[in-house]
Design an enzyme around this catalytic site. Structure first.
Site, mmCIF file in Angstrom:
data_model
loop_
_atom_site.group_PDB
_atom_site.id
_atom_site.type_symbol
_atom_site.label_atom_id
_atom_site.label_comp_id
_atom_site.label_asym_id
_atom_site.label_seq_id
_atom_site.Cartn_x
_atom_site.Cartn_y
_atom_site.Cartn_z
ATOM 1 C CE1 TYR A 31 -3.527 -2.473 -3.888
ATOM 2 C CE2 TYR A 31 -2.981 -0.900 -2.169
ATOM 3 C CZ TYR A 31 -3.397 -1.168 -3.448
ATOM 4 O OH TYR A 31 -3.689 -0.139 -4.300
ATOM 5 N NE ARG A 79 5.516 0.892 -1.356
ATOM 6 C CZ ARG A 79 5.393 1.930 -2.148
ATOM 7 N NH1 ARG A 79 4.341 2.707 -2.059
ATOM 8 N NH2 ARG A 79 6.291 2.220 -3.044
#
Length: 87
Positions: A31, A79
């Site tokens: 991401y 994360r």
């Protein structure tokens, strides 16, 4: 870059106002935040590329913007990818 940083902060504020207790930034699995942090995908030559400090700058800017908009008492989890399994 600043528009994207602001968008993260605005989204976090909307989550807080909607009643969420915290947010988690997804800085893994390829991401956007991970792409900036990764030495494999980050090829920029500006203040966001090169050293670990520079590669982390985008995520730090995002977190600072979120904390500025949501307050110090609103938890932010991040994360992160530990191993990208790249040769």
């Amino acid at each position: 870059m600043q528009k994207i940083v602001e968008a993260f902060g605005d989204a976090a504020l909307r989550a807080k106002l909607a009643g969420f207790n915290m947010i988690e930034l997804h800085g893994a699995s390829g991401y956007l935040l991970n792409q900036f942090m990764s030495p494999y995908s980050q090829i920029r030559q500006d203040k966001y590329g090169g050293t670990l400090q520079n590669r982390a700058r985008f995520a730090v800017d995002v977190i600072q913007n979120i904390k500025q908009k949501t307050g110090a008492d609103f938890p932010v989890s991040y994360r992160i990818t530990i191993n990208e399994y790249v040769q």
